[in-house]
Design an enzyme around this catalytic site. Structure first.
Site, mmCIF file in Angstrom:
data_model
loop_
_atom_site.group_PDB
_atom_site.id
_atom_site.type_symbol
_atom_site.label_atom_id
_atom_site.label_comp_id
_atom_site.label_asym_id
_atom_site.label_seq_id
_atom_site.Cartn_x
_atom_site.Cartn_y
_atom_site.Cartn_z
ATOM 1 N N HIS A 1 -18.198 -9.585 5.770
ATOM 2 C CA HIS A 1 -16.857 -8.825 6.044
ATOM 3 C C HIS A 1 -16.235 -9.659 6.845
ATOM 4 C CE1 HIS A 1 -13.948 -5.609 7.433
ATOM 5 N NE2 HIS A 1 -13.624 -6.169 6.286
ATOM 6 N N HIS A 2 -15.050 -10.311 6.662
ATOM 7 C CA HIS A 2 -14.079 -11.071 7.712
ATOM 8 C C HIS A 2 -12.713 -10.182 7.745
ATOM 9 C CE1 HIS A 2 -16.259 -15.158 6.634
ATOM 10 N NE2 HIS A 2 -16.932 -14.292 7.324
ATOM 11 N N GLU A 3 -12.877 -9.431 8.469
ATOM 12 C CA GLU A 3 -11.498 -8.956 9.013
ATOM 13 C C GLU A 3 -10.617 -9.838 9.927
ATOM 14 O OE1 GLU A 3 -9.559 -6.297 8.024
ATOM 15 O OE2 GLU A 3 -7.793 -7.188 9.216
ATOM 16 N N GLU B 1 -9.103 4.653 -0.050
ATOM 17 C CA GLU B 1 -9.198 5.202 1.177
ATOM 18 C C GLU B 1 -8.062 5.876 1.562
ATOM 19 O OE1 GLU B 1 -8.701 2.122 0.133
ATOM 20 O OE2 GLU B 1 -7.298 1.099 1.610
ATOM 21 N N GLU C 1 0.706 -1.134 -0.004
ATOM 22 C CA GLU C 1 0.091 -0.022 -0.129
ATOM 23 C C GLU C 1 0.932 1.361 0.067
ATOM 24 O OE1 GLU C 1 -3.498 -0.328 2.584
ATOM 25 O OE2 GLU C 1 -3.533 -2.364 1.916
ATOM 26 N N HIS D 1 -8.548 -8.310 0.970
ATOM 27 C CA HIS D 1 -7.847 -7.153 1.169
ATOM 28 C C HIS D 1 -6.721 -7.222 1.855
ATOM 29 C CE1 HIS D 1 -10.567 -3.759 -0.238
ATOM 30 N NE2 HIS D 1 -11.070 -4.586 -0.660
ATOM 31 N N GLU D 2 -5.515 -6.538 1.800
ATOM 32 C CA GLU D 2 -4.200 -6.906 2.252
ATOM 33 C C GLU D 2 -3.582 -8.148 2.023
ATOM 34 O OE1 GLU D 2 -6.775 -5.875 4.630
ATOM 35 O OE2 GLU D 2 -6.435 -3.796 4.203
ATOM 36 N N PRO E 1 7.743 3.082 6.168
ATOM 37 C CA PRO E 1 7.136 1.875 5.843
ATOM 38 C C PRO E 1 5.513 1.684 6.137
ATOM 39 C CG PRO E 1 8.780 1.798 7.712
ATOM 40 C CD PRO E 1 8.588 2.879 7.193
#
Lengths: 704, 704
Positions: free
Chosen positions: A410-412, A505, A174, A480-481, A192
């Protein structure tokens, strides 16, 4: 800990026993040719040319094994084969309806000169737009379980190319891209995102442009059971060497023969649009084994998401901190009054989606755990099945179903992947029981198992296993990520998109993404696959949402460019990321988002230059409609489009969503104008893009 | 990697600001007393005495945190409390019917002298037979998520005690015990079972005996969310310092306040039987939260197991190697003809169990994956749900049910715990669907997540989570290669037993267990909880099973001692480990195994000396029956037992299973004699134990 002995000295010491140099072997297609040779020391090497121009000068190949001599020298050539392939296949969804896979393949069989004479194959595929190659360790008596310590793969370039790069952070992509000469690659001063990179280490896809106008893109295809490849730049020689993302033990990959590495890819062209049109990476991936794919639906979605980024709502239900998942009475928590994922608010999004033909509604922050979710390297963060007290799962399931809208789960994970894995079966069962057929996953923060990296072998396996597990349950996923894509959406067409780059974002709460950002992404991150960039922000200046916390913050594009991104940034999953109230204020501009397709029969890159501009036209799946997106960097720019891709004889109405005359990304980003114009295949269209601006065009057939 | 800064220099540099020494604080019960003090440098210390004799001389306490000043010095005393507790509780199963928990508790509240003044409590409980203490980090503003880097906990001993120790291998407890003076502790020459230990590091429970006859046992209780404690022996000063098993990152424990460490335990007595009778560790564990426990059944079992250890059968179905779980067609494999877990053979065990009143039948090797299961550090080894082609799950379920026998599931993980965790839900569902209510788990080999250890925090959490997950599904569990127990069977009564020590199977294929081994286990490993030692081997000489492969191998006890182990090695889960045909040859001796109980109302340690002998009598749960086991080391020994534990006035028949007159473990181990004798509470019983021998006695009431 496994002991790592590279035995380099042994290899050097045995040089006297080296085999004579093998005659060069070649493969070629159109302008691209590849040569393989074995050095006097038994080191495999290769070169790549494009016409008369060298692309890769002699560069080493090889695999280093842990604790035993590997395949980086002292090798003998024991055979080779060349074959040609030319086939056409249809993706489940994509930028084009069908894809030609045309290549010449050279397979080189190598053997260690010393006992036990272990074998390695290197397979090259030469396409009209580049090459792919991989290492294959065949089934053999003396090598079964083995550990790859590193790769010798080099990409020696012909000069001090211009490079579009991000630091070699093992845990995040990112970053904004730096455009520099190879000699200037140095990330020492870059803050970083997750873990500090060695200063000369960069990530792939790495986009390069030579002084003499060759465009070269280096990445990998089909990243399976192996760590991601990063590249160390020699700023003096312009050579790139491989750096595999290490595991917790420091080794790169734990493998069992027969096994192969991912394909290392070099896309090469003498014009930038050809790079964007390349299907080389997709072609190097395996076809899907799914036979029934009707449940996989490219789609647009809205969601309870941007309102958290602009500080209008919170993911967390309470402001009480220091909670433990297992022992917290979530019903007894004091609500903070700002929780976005409440039943009433979600219904508002469902209503908006239903009214505007948007298929999905993502809800983040629906489940308990957000009070302590990030940056604690904590294992038990979320359970993926317990809603907050103000989120009524059953009621919302019924409500959404009644409106013909699908809620997106959503699964964070907060990077706690062991926790997610042990709960994933229960989480997916919960989804299916409650009518969810798509999920956005997230991996913010440091990974657990501690010591592993987002881009290491263990996590690569996790991402692929998750895609597979979800495919078995007919669930679509947006990660994501995650590690950056390598074309695996061919194999797992339910893996609609990933983030794995700096998304929209960042404009909400950081220094943001510079106006050139979206002109670079297709040449870098998107080479591997679709990105859930979350375009469509209309309320460019964010102070309106929360003046105190968003002071001076804004998206670094014009509004019209936000529309253009739906075309220039390809994805089968596109968010209309702004709040419903932002869209309701500008229904004329929102019409483009309602109209634009997410699956395509054809794609034309009309103009492109990395870091500067991209203009793309796409034909909607199964329709006579075309959509055009044109974007520019911080410079205003005029684009004249020939519409010769339209069906001859057919008349169309073009609706042009353009920057206002006085628009610019920084001063006046929300100024736009919409005009309609009749066009046909002989028309040209003039688009005036503001600084940091863009234009979006829908072209629909009209009867004569 | 998290950066570890112990800030020792800072602590030292601030010494001038240290608080004055706090007045010593004390707690006491009967002969045991404990003193807490703060040194002039603000270091917490403690001492323990037994009557007039010192047990622990002044020893430091403290927690070191990663990256921030911890609690190992520069502390102030800000308060303390003393309270007394005396309660009695009933275990779900155990050695006795009810347990008294009587202690005096001293809580010491400490605060960092420097800002931010973080707080730590140390809680001591003083029992009549020792002390327990733990660190508690209370909820506080300036310390929420933190990492423990190490413990300062010391146990400074009063002299050069005799010690019974095994090396401090972070991944295995399966060692023979060395008996030596503390000054001679050195494992440099001991072949590691899994990972080489530092030469002076030993495991707990550590059994010690002072020259003046004090017995001291050091261990821990309630090991939850923390790594196991090992001890570094200072061979000059006889001090023990703490070594917490490190995680993959090198740190010890990732914690969130409020949190506490396990209890560090020191059992002390002036006689050896009192050590074995101690309930201190159980008392320091939390009561179970289960209210319905009728499904938890202490039991005996047989199984398809020893026949593999004696090379009569194989776990694997095929001899084909280099298989991959996902891509292997198991039905197409060529059977090796030696697969133990085939339907017909399992039926034979079911028949035997049914005929002899044995509740369970364990079957190892029933599921695919054994061809490549061990030593490859391979993640995808077993799936826990796919039987080999010759193992018919449904047929065996029906057959066992018809015979009133329960099959016991087997989940070998090969140390690949991430693989097990992500499949555990499916595996347990499979179990319940097929009538299994108990499972033996195994963790042979190096752990995945790679870099983690069997005895580190991550694995400790795995074991506890597994016990919890199984309790929720009413499944009993027996864990092999787990961390050694710390009394958690009080909290998880479905966790019937663990291995976590060198079991009987080492006799089948290694140098074996010396005759003293079983006389040491109760003083060491068993202090923390029951062990599945798998006693009951009748065919002591193993050449009979497979002369070629078992040449010279034998169990290092007599047959009679194998019977005695059912009493001397307490476990609610006891295997009759030998083959049915071995038992069928000696039905008279097998009668003891059929008779002996596995759950008890009372236990008396009649005689014991670690490394020499143990004689134990136990009263069967809910019955008037007693069982006695007497074992000796390599020395023949006579034991005279007073039967004054019997109910006065009641007459009994004792059946004495004794070594034959000419028996000895090495020369004539299978010689035994059985005699019956009428006894009452005034009787004495003379038992003659051969070298490496033992005696077992059943005492059943007879009507007058």
């Amino acid at each position: 800990m496994r002991k790592v002995l590279l035995l380099c000295l042994l290899t050097a010491g045995l040089r006297g026993a080296a085999q004579p140099t093998a005659a060069p072997l070649t493969a070629r297609l159109d302008k691209v040719s590849l040569t393989f040779a074995l050095s006097p020391a038994g080191q495999p090497t290769y070169t790549v040319s494009y016409g008369q121009r060298a692309v890769i000068t002699p560069s080493r190949l090889g695999l280093e094994l842990a604790g035993t001599p590997g395949f980086d020298g002292q090798l003998q050539l024991i055979g080779s084969e060349v074959k040609d392939a030319d086939e056409t296949w249809q993706p489940v969804w994509g930028e084009v309806k069908s894809i030609r896979n045309h290549y010449q393949q050279l397979t080189v069989h190598l053997r260690q000169a010393q006992a036990p004479g272990r074998q390695l194959d290197i397979v090259f595929r030469v396409f009209a737009d580049g090459v792919g190659f991989r290492y294959e360790v065949p089934r053999q008596k003396d090598l079964t379980y083995f550990t790859v310590q590193g790769e010798k793969t080099e990409f020696n370039l012909t000069g001090n190319h211009k490079a579009f790069w991000i630091p070699g952070d093992y845990d995040s992509n990112e970053y904004t891209y730096t455009t520099s000469k190879l000699s200037e690659v140095n990330s020492a001063d870059i803050t970083p995102i997750q873990e500090k990179s060695a200063p000369n280490r960069v990530q792939t896809p790495l986009m390069l442009k030579s002084d003499d106008g060759l465009y070269v893109n280096i990445h990998e295809a089909a990243l399976v059971n192996y760590p991601a490849l990063m590249l160390n730049v020699d700023t003096k020689t312009f050579g790139l060497t491989s750096q595999l993302v290490p595991s917790a033990t420091g080794a790169a990959a734990y493998l069992q023969a027969p096994e192969h590495t991912p394909w290392r890819t070099v896309v090469v062209a003498d014009n930038a649009p050809a790079v964007l049109a390349s299907k080389l990476i997709l072609n190097l991936n395996e076809p899907t084994t799914l036979t029934e794919t009707s449940w996989i639906k490219p789609q647009k979605f809205v969601g309870v998401w941007w309102e958290m980024h602009v500080n209008k709502a919170s993911w967390n239900y309470s402001d009480t901190g220091n909670l433990k998942l297992a022992s917290t009475d979530w019903n007894a928590l004091k609500p903070n009054g700002r929780h976005g994922a409440n039943t009433a608010n979600v219904k508002r999004y469902i209503d908006f989606a239903a009214k505007n033909g948007i298929e999905g509604v993502l809800v983040e922050g629906w489940n308990v755990g957000w009070e302590d979710w990030a940056n604690n390297w904590k294992e038990e963060v979320f359970d993926f099945v317990t809603p907050y007290p103000d989120f009524n799962v059953a009621e919302l399931q019924q409500y959404a179903t009644g409106k013909g809208v699908k809620l997106i789960m959503h699964h964070e994970t907060s990077g706690s992947v062991t926790n997610y894995e042990r709960r994933q079966d229960r989480a997916l069962t919960f989804m299916k029981e409650h009518g969810y057929d798509a999920v956005k996953t997230g991996y913010v923060g440091r990974i657990i198992p501690r010591g592993e990296h987002h881009d290491g072998q263990w996590m690569v396996n996790h991402f692929n296993r998750t895609a597979e597990n979800m495919a078995q349950r007919q669930i679509m996923v947006d990660m994501h990520e995650s590690v950056r894509p390598t074309g695996l959406h061919r194999t797992y067409p339910n893996w609609l998109a990933s983030e794995a780059a700096r998304g929209n974002e960042f404009n909400a709460w950081s220094t943001g993404n510079p106006p050139e950002h979206e002109t670079i992404l297709p040449f870098t991150r998107l080479m591997g696959g679709p990105m859930d960039y979350t375009p469509g922000i209309f309320q460019i200046k964010l102070e309106d949402w929360n003046p105190a916390q968003n002071k001076g913050r804004q998206v670094h594009t014009t509004l019209a460019k936000q529309l253009a991104l739906y075309v220039t940034l390809y994805s089968p999953l596109q968010m209309a990321a702004d709040l419903p109230e932002a869209y309701e204020k500008r229904p004329d501009a929102f019409q483009f988002i309602k109209d634009v397709a997410v699956d395509w029969d054809d794609t034309r890159i009309l103009a492109a230059e990395p870091g500067d501009y991209i203009t793309t036209a796409r034909k909607a799946k199964g329709k006579e409609e075309w959509y055009v997106g044109a974007i520019t960097d911080e410079n205003a720019r005029a684009q004249t489009l020939k519409l010769d891709f339209l069906t001859p004889g057919q008349r169309y109405e073009a609706t042009i969503y353009a920057d206002g005359k006085d628009a610019s990304w920084d001063k006046n980003p929300m100024s736009y104008q919409i005009r309609k114009q009749k066009v046909d295949s002989k028309s040209t269209l003039k688009l005036q893009l503001a600084a940091g601006g863009g234009a979006a065009v829908s072209i629909k057939p009209v009867s004569r």
